[in-house]
Design a protein around this motif. Structure first.
Motif, PDB file in Angstrom:
ATOM      1  N   ASN A 370      85.414  24.980 -20.126  1.00 47.31           N
ATOM      2  CA  ASN A 370      83.988  25.306 -20.093  1.00 47.31           C
ATOM      3  C   ASN A 370      83.506  25.277 -18.645  1.00 47.31           C
ATOM      4  O   ASN A 370      83.235  24.201 -18.097  1.00 47.31           O
ATOM      5  CB  ASN A 370      83.171  24.328 -20.950  1.00 47.31           C
ATOM      6  CG  ASN A 370      83.371  24.546 -22.432  1.00 47.31           C
ATOM      7  OD1 ASN A 370      82.740  25.394 -23.044  1.00 47.31           O
ATOM      8  ND2 ASN A 370      84.269  23.769 -23.021  1.00 47.31           N
ATOM      9  N   HIS A 371      83.385  26.432 -18.028  1.00 45.12           N
ATOM     10  CA  HIS A 371      83.061  26.520 -16.608  1.00 45.12           C
ATOM     11  C   HIS A 371      81.569  26.671 -16.362  1.00 45.12           C
ATOM     12  O   HIS A 371      81.167  26.877 -15.216  1.00 45.12           O
ATOM     13  CB  HIS A 371      83.800  27.692 -15.978  1.00 45.12           C
ATOM     14  CG  HIS A 371      85.283  27.532 -15.988  1.00 45.12           C
ATOM     15  ND1 HIS A 371      86.132  28.440 -15.383  1.00 45.12           N
ATOM     16  CD2 HIS A 371      86.082  26.562 -16.514  1.00 45.12           C
ATOM     17  CE1 HIS A 371      87.386  28.039 -15.554  1.00 45.12           C
ATOM     18  NE2 HIS A 371      87.380  26.910 -16.247  1.00 45.12           N
ATOM     19  N   GLN A 372      80.730  26.593 -17.418  1.00 40.49           N
ATOM     20  CA  GLN A 372      79.296  26.761 -17.255  1.00 40.49           C
ATOM     21  C   GLN A 372      78.498  25.532 -17.678  1.00 40.49           C
ATOM     22  O   GLN A 372      77.296  25.612 -17.865  1.00 40.49           O
ATOM     23  CB  GLN A 372      78.824  27.978 -18.065  1.00 40.49           C
ATOM     24  CG  GLN A 372      79.510  29.272 -17.675  1.00 40.49           C
ATOM     25  CD  GLN A 372      79.052  30.434 -18.537  1.00 40.49           C
ATOM     26  OE1 GLN A 372      78.092  30.338 -19.283  1.00 40.49           O
ATOM     27  NE2 GLN A 372      79.724  31.566 -18.417  1.00 40.49           N
ATOM     28  N   LEU A 373      79.156  24.414 -17.846  1.00 45.10           N
ATOM     29  CA  LEU A 373      78.467  23.200 -18.282  1.00 45.10           C
ATOM     30  C   LEU A 373      77.401  22.787 -17.270  1.00 45.10           C
ATOM     31  O   LEU A 373      77.673  22.698 -16.072  1.00 45.10           O
ATOM     32  CB  LEU A 373      79.465  22.061 -18.477  1.00 45.10           C
ATOM     33  CG  LEU A 373      80.139  21.967 -19.857  1.00 45.10           C
ATOM     34  CD1 LEU A 373      81.234  20.938 -19.831  1.00 45.10           C
ATOM     35  CD2 LEU A 373      79.115  21.647 -20.937  1.00 45.10           C
ATOM     36  N   GLU A 374      76.206  22.522 -17.782  1.00 46.89           N
ATOM     37  CA  GLU A 374      75.099  22.085 -16.937  1.00 46.89           C
ATOM     38  C   GLU A 374      74.672  20.648 -17.233  1.00 46.89           C
ATOM     39  O   GLU A 374      74.236  19.943 -16.338  1.00 46.89           O
ATOM     40  CB  GLU A 374      73.896  23.017 -17.129  1.00 46.89           C
ATOM     41  CG  GLU A 374      74.168  24.458 -16.716  1.00 46.89           C
ATOM     42  CD  GLU A 374      72.977  25.361 -16.970  1.00 46.89           C
ATOM     43  OE1 GLU A 374      71.960  24.852 -17.509  1.00 46.89           O
ATOM     44  OE2 GLU A 374      73.046  26.560 -16.638  1.00 46.89           O
ATOM     45  N   LYS A 375      74.808  20.221 -18.494  1.00 46.25           N
ATOM     46  CA  LYS A 375      74.398  18.878 -18.879  1.00 46.25           C
ATOM     47  C   LYS A 375      75.507  18.224 -19.685  1.00 46.25           C
ATOM     48  O   LYS A 375      75.995  18.800 -20.653  1.00 46.25           O
ATOM     49  CB  LYS A 375      73.103  18.920 -19.702  1.00 46.25           C
ATOM     50  CG  LYS A 375      71.921  19.547 -18.982  1.00 46.25           C
ATOM     51  CD  LYS A 375      70.691  19.566 -19.871  1.00 46.25           C
ATOM     52  CE  LYS A 375      69.512  20.222 -19.155  1.00 46.25           C
ATOM     53  NZ  LYS A 375      68.291  20.262 -20.017  1.00 46.25           N
ATOM     54  N   ILE A 376      75.871  17.018 -19.280  1.00 46.01           N
ATOM     55  CA  ILE A 376      76.886  16.238 -19.993  1.00 46.01           C
ATOM     56  C   ILE A 376      76.318  14.854 -20.277  1.00 46.01           C
ATOM     57  O   ILE A 376      75.893  14.146 -19.362  1.00 46.01           O
ATOM     58  CB  ILE A 376      78.184  16.114 -19.166  1.00 46.01           C
ATOM     59  CG1 ILE A 376      78.807  17.491 -18.918  1.00 46.01           C
ATOM     60  CG2 ILE A 376      79.180  15.207 -19.882  1.00 46.01           C
ATOM     61  CD1 ILE A 376      80.056  17.440 -18.069  1.00 46.01           C
ATOM     62  N   ASP A 377      76.301  14.494 -21.558  1.00 45.99           N
ATOM     63  CA  ASP A 377      75.881  13.163 -21.982  1.00 45.99           C
ATOM     64  C   ASP A 377      77.034  12.549 -22.768  1.00 45.99           C
ATOM     65  O   ASP A 377      77.301  12.939 -23.901  1.00 45.99           O
ATOM     66  CB  ASP A 377      74.623  13.242 -22.851  1.00 45.99           C
ATOM     67  CG  ASP A 377      74.035  11.867 -23.146  1.00 45.99           C
ATOM     68  OD1 ASP A 377      74.785  10.868 -23.056  1.00 45.99           O
ATOM     69  OD2 ASP A 377      72.840  11.774 -23.474  1.00 45.99           O
ATOM     70  N   VAL A 400      74.028  19.832 -13.642  1.00 42.41           N
ATOM     71  CA  VAL A 400      72.654  19.441 -13.333  1.00 42.41           C
ATOM     72  C   VAL A 400      72.370  18.012 -13.792  1.00 42.41           C
ATOM     73  O   VAL A 400      71.712  17.255 -13.090  1.00 42.41           O
ATOM     74  CB  VAL A 400      71.656  20.417 -13.980  1.00 42.41           C
ATOM     75  CG1 VAL A 400      70.221  19.970 -13.745  1.00 42.41           C
ATOM     76  CG2 VAL A 400      71.859  21.822 -13.432  1.00 42.41           C
ATOM     77  N   GLU A 401      72.864  17.622 -14.977  1.00 42.94           N
ATOM     78  CA  GLU A 401      72.613  16.289 -15.511  1.00 42.94           C
ATOM     79  C   GLU A 401      73.935  15.647 -15.925  1.00 42.94           C
ATOM     80  O   GLU A 401      74.776  16.311 -16.540  1.00 42.94           O
ATOM     81  CB  GLU A 401      71.666  16.338 -16.713  1.00 42.94           C
ATOM     82  CG  GLU A 401      70.264  16.801 -16.384  1.00 42.94           C
ATOM     83  CD  GLU A 401      69.327  16.712 -17.565  1.00 42.94           C
ATOM     84  OE1 GLU A 401      69.697  16.032 -18.560  1.00 42.94           O
ATOM     85  OE2 GLU A 401      68.242  17.303 -17.523  1.00 42.94           O
ATOM     86  N   LEU A 402      74.078  14.366 -15.617  1.00 45.74           N
ATOM     87  CA  LEU A 402      75.285  13.616 -15.967  1.00 45.74           C
ATOM     88  C   LEU A 402      74.874  12.216 -16.406  1.00 45.74           C
ATOM     89  O   LEU A 402      74.346  11.442 -15.610  1.00 45.74           O
ATOM     90  CB  LEU A 402      76.245  13.551 -14.780  1.00 45.74           C
ATOM     91  CG  LEU A 402      77.580  12.833 -15.018  1.00 45.74           C
ATOM     92  CD1 LEU A 402      78.374  13.537 -16.107  1.00 45.74           C
ATOM     93  CD2 LEU A 402      78.390  12.759 -13.723  1.00 45.74           C
TER      94      LEU A 402
END
Length: 590
Positions: A370-377, A400-402
């Motif tokens: 997944n090369h477009q991930l912006e937010k990971i929780d 953007v968010e981690l």
């Protein structure tokens, strides 16, 4: 005086030609009419955003023209509660057509009908009532233009009861539907499918705290006598290719009754199969809270979802006093992550907080495809160094968010790579990890996200600190806590200087065993900072291990120190026991 004429010996006055507006180069100043300015809808909307309802009530009394401007804004939203007096209720005959959003709580059917009779242009309806006694066909027939509908069970019923949402299929313009109840509220899967198929514009469906069943049991015992429950809808299996549903959210949703015959280990649940078989265009799936989904169910949900962009299947915190453990069984968590890695390669949002057990390798594989991930929780999971290395390699320009709070395998070395490479990072949560030691703040490499990070939550931990979980809800303890070595003034200066490079912060939250008042004694480095929370051990305030003497005196001492760090802010202090005896100092800028 005019010059003297040499021949006559008299004085002659020389007159200048008169300058008029016709022969002048200066243009007259024309002031625009203020009513003309307010007549521009876009500009009037921007102005209204800065006005409170009290301000708008004053403006509508200025003149008839201003009354016509602001009345639609003042009465655009209606909230009616049975046990509270409302000024707008008797004015519905005059201002009802301006109402666009209506929230009606705990009231009778007659009151609902009265409101809808005059509020003929409602676009969004939030209805909280006893769903077992609500007459939805009569209500929905009065709002055919409705776009957003939220219906929730406002009265708790100890017995099992059912609700028919099939009348909502008559709302041809419906775009968003939310149904909220409790575990004893049953909804037929055929009714849900009938609404999805009939409402061609329905894009978002939210189901919260309900039980989805195939057939209702004892429907006549809970229905009103005048309701006709004989014609239960049955949905066919064709014509679903153009389904408009894009987002499906299920929170605390149960399937069938405990006595249902269903081999969960080898067969997909019939309700899950029907629901996802006929939703081919989903881009967002969320399953959260208490659930009974098994491994085969998760494999079926994520199968052939190449266009999925938002995947969320999280649980309450693993040590929450009322929700022990996650929603997945041990094999389901691994299967769900494996299905994501196999089928979903367009993800932008990944939220798998509190699911267990997981592996660092599983997260590494998901990030790799997944090369477009912006937010990971991934809070309270096994997310670790392997996943962080892949994250830095694949997502340096998109993340953007981690959120890695409670991830025990996250170390300072991995987070240092994130800070040095992820240039778009806006939100970072490192609470209850081992990533806040002095090793994170040492080094000369610049943090590329320093001027873009807006929210930072981090635990300042001693070098030999190791966080572990115990069995007490919401509490943590440290291994060999008595051997923790506090940082020297030089080391605190290193930490302080690194933190001060985050000049774009809007929110800051600091805690940890090594946190002290010397690490954050000034916040002028972040001029946009609006909210800050500092969890400071008592020893930092009074120089010893006590709680600062009497509670009131210690609280005043903590507030006084907080006011020195946050001048002209609203500062309050309270004692917290989450990480031992500490003082929680909260500051908010006006």
């Amino acid at each position: 005086m005019a010059p003297q004429n040499a021949n006559s010996g008299t004085y002659h006055r020389k007159l200048r030609p008169r300058r008029t507006e016709s022969n002048s180069n200066k243009m007259p100043i024309v002031y625009p009419n203020i009513d003309t300015v307010f007549a521009i809808p876009e500009l009037l909307g921007l102005i209204t955003n800065y006005l409170t309802p009290a301000d708008q009530r004053i403006l509508i009394r200025v003149c008839r023209t201003w009354n016509s401007y602001w009345v639609p804004y003042l009465y655009s939203s209606l909230k009616f509660v049975k046990y509270k007096r409302s000024r707008i209720y008797p004015k519905l005959e005059v201002y009802g057509p301006y109402v666009k959003v209506a929230r009606i709580f705990y009231t009778t059917l007659n009151n609902i009908i009265h409101i809808l009779d005059y509020a003929t242009n409602i676009q969004s309806l939030d209805l909280r009532a006893d769903l077992a006694k609500s007459r939805f066909p009569q209500i929905f027939a009065m709002v055919p233009q409705l776009r957003v509908l939220r219906i929730s069970q406002g009265v708790y019923r100890s017995e099992t009861h059912c609700v028919r949402i099939s009348p909502a299929a008559a709302l041809s313009n419906l775009e968003e539907l939310t149904l909220e109840g409790h575990s004893r509220l049953e909804v037929r899967i055929d009714d849900i499918m009938f609404v999805i198929k009939s409402c061609r514009k329905l894009a978002t469906l939210s189901l919260e705290s309900i039980s989805i069943v195939e057939e209702l049991q004892d429907v006549n015992s809970t229905a009103e006598p005048e309701e006709d429950l004989v014609d239960m809808v049955k949905v066919d299996e064709t014509g679903w290719e153009s389904a408009s549903l894009r987002s499906l959210r299920c929170r605390h949703v149960l399937l069938d009754r405990p006595d249902s015959i269903h081999d969960s280990q080898t067969h997909v649940h019939p309700c899950i199969r029907r629901l996802f078989q006929h939703a081919p265009n989903l881009t967002s799936i969320e399953f959260s809270g208490k659930s009974i989904l098994c491994a085969v169910d998760w494999e079926y949900i994520f199968e052939s979802r190449s266009g999925l962009q938002n995947a969320e299947f999280w649980a309450p915190a693993p040590f929450h006093p009322f929700h022990r453990g996650g929603p997945l069984d041990p094999s389901a968590a691994v299967k769900a992550l494996g299905a994501l890695e196999k089928s979903c390669h367009m993800l932008k949002v990944l939220n798998v907080g509190s699911i267990r057990p997981t592996t660092d390798e599983a997260f590494e594989k998901i990030i790799k495809v997944n090369h477009q991930l912006e937010k990971i929780d991934a809070k309270f999971t096994e997310f670790g160094e392997l996943a962080l290395k892949e994250l830095v390699r694949i997502l340096p320009h998109s993340l953007v968010e981690l959120n890695l709070g409670g991830c025990l395998k996250v170390k300072s070395s991995g987070i240092a790579m994130v800070l040095e490479n992820c240039e778009r990072l806006r939100v970072l949560n490192l609470f209850d990890t081992d990533a806040g030691t002095i090793n994170l703040f040492r080094g000369n490499k610049p943090w590329v996200c320093a001027k873009s990070l807006q929210k930072l939550c981090i635990s300042i931990q001693p070098l030999n600190h190791q966080t572990v979980h115990n069995n007490i809800p919401w509490k943590w303890e440290a291994v060999a806590e008595n051997n923790n070595t506090l940082y020297t003034e030089e080391e605190e200066k290193i930490i302080r200087d690194r933190l001060r490079c985050f000049t774009s912060l809007l929110e800051l939250d600091l805690e940890g065993k090594a946190m002290s008042i010397g690490i954050m004694d000034d916040v002028s480095f972040a001029p946009r900072l609006r909210s800050a929370i500092l969890n400071v051990p008592p020893r930092s305030l009074d120089g010893n291990q006590s709680l600062g003497g009497h509670y009131v005196d210690a609280q005043k001492q903590a507030v006084k120190w907080g006011q020195g760090v946050f001048p002209n802010w609203n500062v309050k202090a309270s004692r917290s026991y989450r990480n031992g005896h500490i003082w929680r100092i909260e500051a908010i800028r006006d």
